[in-house]
Write a protein that holds these residues in place. Sequence first.
Motif, PDB file in Angstrom:
ATOM      1  N   LYS A 187       0.823  -1.203   0.000  1.00  0.00           N
ATOM      2  CA  LYS A 187       0.000   0.000   0.000  1.00  0.00           C
ATOM      3  C   LYS A 187       0.859   1.255   0.000  1.00  0.00           C
ATOM      4  CE  LYS A 187      -4.138  -1.928   2.169  1.00  0.00           C
ATOM      5  NZ  LYS A 187      -5.115  -1.801   3.292  1.00  0.00           N
ATOM      6  N   VAL A 188       1.981   1.206   0.709  1.00  0.00           N
ATOM      7  CA  VAL A 188       2.892   2.356   0.729  1.00  0.00           C
ATOM      8  C   VAL A 188       3.448   2.599  -0.665  1.00  0.00           C
ATOM      9  CG1 VAL A 188       5.048   3.261   1.674  1.00  0.00           C
ATOM     10  CG2 VAL A 188       3.482   2.004   3.154  1.00  0.00           C
ATOM     11  N   SER A 189       3.824   1.527  -1.360  1.00  0.00           N
ATOM     12  CA  SER A 189       4.401   1.688  -2.699  1.00  0.00           C
ATOM     13  C   SER A 189       3.367   2.161  -3.701  1.00  0.00           C
ATOM     14  CB  SER A 189       5.022   0.365  -3.163  1.00  0.00           C
ATOM     15  OG  SER A 189       4.031  -0.642  -3.274  1.00  0.00           O
ATOM     16  N   GLU A 190       2.119   1.725  -3.544  1.00  0.00           N
ATOM     17  CA  GLU A 190       1.053   2.166  -4.451  1.00  0.00           C
ATOM     18  C   GLU A 190       0.814   3.668  -4.346  1.00  0.00           C
ATOM     19  OE1 GLU A 190      -2.361  -0.129  -3.542  1.00  0.00           O
ATOM     20  OE2 GLU A 190      -1.595  -1.990  -4.425  1.00  0.00           O
ATOM     21  N   SER A 191       1.046   4.217  -3.179  1.00  0.00           N
ATOM     22  CA  SER A 191       0.821   5.654  -2.988  1.00  0.00           C
ATOM     23  C   SER A 191       1.954   6.498  -3.555  1.00  0.00           C
ATOM     24  CB  SER A 191       0.662   5.962  -1.492  1.00  0.00           C
ATOM     25  OG  SER A 191       1.866   5.681  -0.789  1.00  0.00           O
ATOM     26  N   GLY A 192       3.026   5.839  -4.017  1.00  0.00           N
ATOM     27  CA  GLY A 192       4.135   6.572  -4.620  1.00  0.00           C
ATOM     28  C   GLY A 192       5.015   7.282  -3.622  1.00  0.00           C
ATOM     29  N   THR A 221       7.537   5.952  -1.966  1.00  0.00           N
ATOM     30  CA  THR A 221       8.811   5.273  -1.788  1.00  0.00           C
ATOM     31  C   THR A 221       9.761   5.663  -2.912  1.00  0.00           C
ATOM     32  OG1 THR A 221       7.632   3.407  -0.789  1.00  0.00           O
ATOM     33  CG2 THR A 221       9.913   3.046  -1.419  1.00  0.00           C
ATOM     34  N   SER A 222      10.826   6.368  -2.583  1.00  0.00           N
ATOM     35  CA  SER A 222      11.847   6.735  -3.558  1.00  0.00           C
ATOM     36  C   SER A 222      12.824   5.574  -3.712  1.00  0.00           C
ATOM     37  CB  SER A 222      12.591   7.984  -3.099  1.00  0.00           C
ATOM     38  OG  SER A 222      13.347   7.698  -1.923  1.00  0.00           O
ATOM     39  N   PRO A 223      13.640   5.554  -4.781  1.00  0.00           N
ATOM     40  CA  PRO A 223      14.630   4.483  -4.921  1.00  0.00           C
ATOM     41  C   PRO A 223      15.570   4.396  -3.725  1.00  0.00           C
ATOM     42  CG  PRO A 223      14.375   5.642  -6.998  1.00  0.00           C
ATOM     43  CD  PRO A 223      13.574   6.405  -5.983  1.00  0.00           C
ATOM     44  N   ARG A 224      15.948   5.522  -3.164  1.00  0.00           N
ATOM     45  CA  ARG A 224      16.837   5.494  -2.000  1.00  0.00           C
ATOM     46  C   ARG A 224      16.129   4.875  -0.793  1.00  0.00           C
ATOM     47  NH1 ARG A 224      21.617   7.537  -0.996  1.00  0.00           N
ATOM     48  NH2 ARG A 224      22.265   7.845   1.175  1.00  0.00           N
ATOM     49  N   GLN A 225      14.877   5.244  -0.577  1.00  0.00           N
ATOM     50  CA  GLN A 225      14.126   4.656   0.519  1.00  0.00           C
ATOM     51  C   GLN A 225      13.933   3.162   0.302  1.00  0.00           C
ATOM     52  OE1 GLN A 225      10.729   7.276   0.192  1.00  0.00           O
ATOM     53  NE2 GLN A 225      11.258   8.354   2.092  1.00  0.00           N
ATOM     54  N   ALA A 226      13.703   2.767  -0.955  1.00  0.00           N
ATOM     55  CA  ALA A 226      13.554   1.342  -1.262  1.00  0.00           C
ATOM     56  C   ALA A 226      14.825   0.580  -0.910  1.00  0.00           C
ATOM     57  CB  ALA A 226      13.213   1.165  -2.740  1.00  0.00           C
ATOM     58  N   ALA A 227      15.976   1.148  -1.267  1.00  0.00           N
ATOM     59  CA  ALA A 227      17.247   0.490  -0.952  1.00  0.00           C
ATOM     60  C   ALA A 227      17.459   0.393   0.557  1.00  0.00           C
ATOM     61  CB  ALA A 227      18.397   1.251  -1.601  1.00  0.00           C
ATOM     62  N   TYR A 278      12.404  -5.055  -6.843  1.00  0.00           N
ATOM     63  CA  TYR A 278      11.945  -4.862  -8.229  1.00  0.00           C
ATOM     64  C   TYR A 278      10.579  -4.178  -8.230  1.00  0.00           C
ATOM     65  CZ  TYR A 278      11.076  -6.130 -13.146  1.00  0.00           C
ATOM     66  OH  TYR A 278      10.807  -6.095 -14.498  1.00  0.00           O
ATOM     67  N   HIS A 279       9.683  -4.643  -7.364  1.00  0.00           N
ATOM     68  CA  HIS A 279       8.345  -4.048  -7.276  1.00  0.00           C
ATOM     69  C   HIS A 279       8.427  -2.579  -6.869  1.00  0.00           C
ATOM     70  CE1 HIS A 279       3.872  -4.805  -6.195  1.00  0.00           C
ATOM     71  NE2 HIS A 279       4.062  -3.529  -6.433  1.00  0.00           N
ATOM     72  N   LEU A 280       9.291  -2.271  -5.909  1.00  0.00           N
ATOM     73  CA  LEU A 280       9.413  -0.888  -5.451  1.00  0.00           C
ATOM     74  C   LEU A 280       9.989   0.019  -6.535  1.00  0.00           C
ATOM     75  CD1 LEU A 280      10.756  -1.464  -1.807  1.00  0.00           C
ATOM     76  CD2 LEU A 280       8.427  -0.830  -2.500  1.00  0.00           C
ATOM     77  N   LEU A 281      10.872  -0.524  -7.360  1.00  0.00           N
ATOM     78  CA  LEU A 281      11.511   0.291  -8.407  1.00  0.00           C
ATOM     79  C   LEU A 281      10.625   0.469  -9.635  1.00  0.00           C
ATOM     80  CD1 LEU A 281      15.171  -1.126  -8.325  1.00  0.00           C
ATOM     81  CD2 LEU A 281      14.321   0.987  -7.289  1.00  0.00           C
ATOM     82  N   THR A 282       9.790  -0.530  -9.927  1.00  0.00           N
ATOM     83  CA  THR A 282       9.034  -0.509 -11.185  1.00  0.00           C
ATOM     84  C   THR A 282       7.527  -0.388 -11.001  1.00  0.00           C
ATOM     85  OG1 THR A 282       8.763  -2.921 -11.276  1.00  0.00           O
ATOM     86  CG2 THR A 282      10.809  -2.009 -12.182  1.00  0.00           C
ATOM     87  N   GLY A 283       7.035  -0.733  -9.804  1.00  0.00           N
ATOM     88  CA  GLY A 283       5.592  -0.761  -9.599  1.00  0.00           C
ATOM     89  C   GLY A 283       4.959  -2.062 -10.042  1.00  0.00           C
ATOM     90  N   HIS A 284       5.788  -3.058 -10.433  1.00  0.00           N
ATOM     91  CA  HIS A 284       5.300  -4.355 -10.904  1.00  0.00           C
ATOM     92  C   HIS A 284       6.109  -5.463 -10.245  1.00  0.00           C
ATOM     93  CE1 HIS A 284       3.156  -2.378 -14.292  1.00  0.00           C
ATOM     94  NE2 HIS A 284       4.208  -1.579 -14.306  1.00  0.00           N
TER      95      HIS A 284
END
Length: 446
Positions: free
Chosen positions: A166-171, A173-179, A271-277
């Motif tokens: 749900k957090v990722s769907e809301s946009g 999460t930046s790439p740095r936060q994902a890492a 991968y999901h956090l970076l691409t949305g898929h």
Amino acid sequence: MDNSRMKIANRFCGTCGARFFADAPQEFCSACLLESGLFGGDDEEAINSESLGDSNSRSMPQNYRNARPGHTLADFGDYELLEEMGRGGQGIVYRARQKSLNRTVALKIVGLGQWATQRHLKRFHLEAEAAASLDHPCIVPIYEIGERDGSCYFSMKLIEGEPLDKVSESGRTSPRQAAEIIARLARTLHYAHERGVLHRDIKPGNILIDRKGDPHLTDFGLARVVETESTVTRTTEALGTPSYMAPEQAKGNNTRVTSATDVYGLGAVLYHLLTGHPPFAGGTTYETIRLVLESEPRHPRLWNAKTDRDLATICLKCLEKDPQRRYSTALALAEDLDRWLKHEPIQARHITMLARGRKWVRRNPAVAGLLASLVALATAIGVIIWKSELFRPPPATGIAVLPFDNLSPEKEDASLTDGVQDDILTKLAKVAGLKVISRTSVMEYP
């Protein structure tokens, strides 16, 4: 892989609208079946009538799920169910109050009911025992485990936050936060691996992000103790969530499942956090597993051109089909992410086109052999045709001017004959495409 293969067939639960795979046998999700058992026969009738399209019956389950704060949905032994927090293939998670200790907890209820076998019960107890043996700030602790009315349950610490999906769907999460999130989870899993526990179901829905932004790993429902000899861990049943499942897990050979399987799961979440898929998603469970086993994930930069190349390389290393080519441990993954966060050179190497070709050949030896045979045949045919008369250049058209004889008695006229020959040669040389043999080459002819 084209975009059409990434689309999931839309099949929805007739009660709650939850999406599930198109090849699922029932018309509504297992969580709604469990809910009908928890709240009595009226709800079961509601579910049955909903599957027949009776819109007037839809209010009962929805009211249960959206009860006002401070109101009790139902009593479940020592627990008062306050509100639904989430649901999945294994059951429903409620915010609940434990009466005996007067504390608010997260209560997960798994409805096995009449289908509960000894193997299911062992797996459920193993889930709680595995998680309860771990004491880590990023692992949601287990408080209690039990069985009631054909359903298994366990209570956990309540994490105020949202699932990572749900957090990722809301946009947010930046790439740095994902890492940063994946690095912390990798260290958390390394802690579990050192104690002989695998998670085996790493996915965004099993990661909770609290209000401070810290990740918490939950639902060790598919965890196993590595040293155990229980037949539960030796089943050939494929356990896990297909879109985030490692190839060795998708094959159903759980004896080959190792810590590298959890590293794959972390890579799939990244991968999901970076691409949305997710890396792979088909219309059915079978199609998704086939993609996991036979296809390479699309490069993250094809989904999002702004994705950092080194971060994408780390992600793809986690998603290698061969476990030996992934990071050796979850800690090694965390350390490489730390290097990226510090703008230092990473240890993972970019995959070249040659390496991709080699991997394709290993996955498709029969097709590769056929293509190699066709190329060899085409080469042989080409050489034969090239050497044939068909492509041999036509002989050049040439002309020679022989020397003239001086038949005159006057010897001084001999130079005239040479001049006539030279004049003819000069004029013929101006004719395009005509090869004129030089004077010296024909001197030997009388």
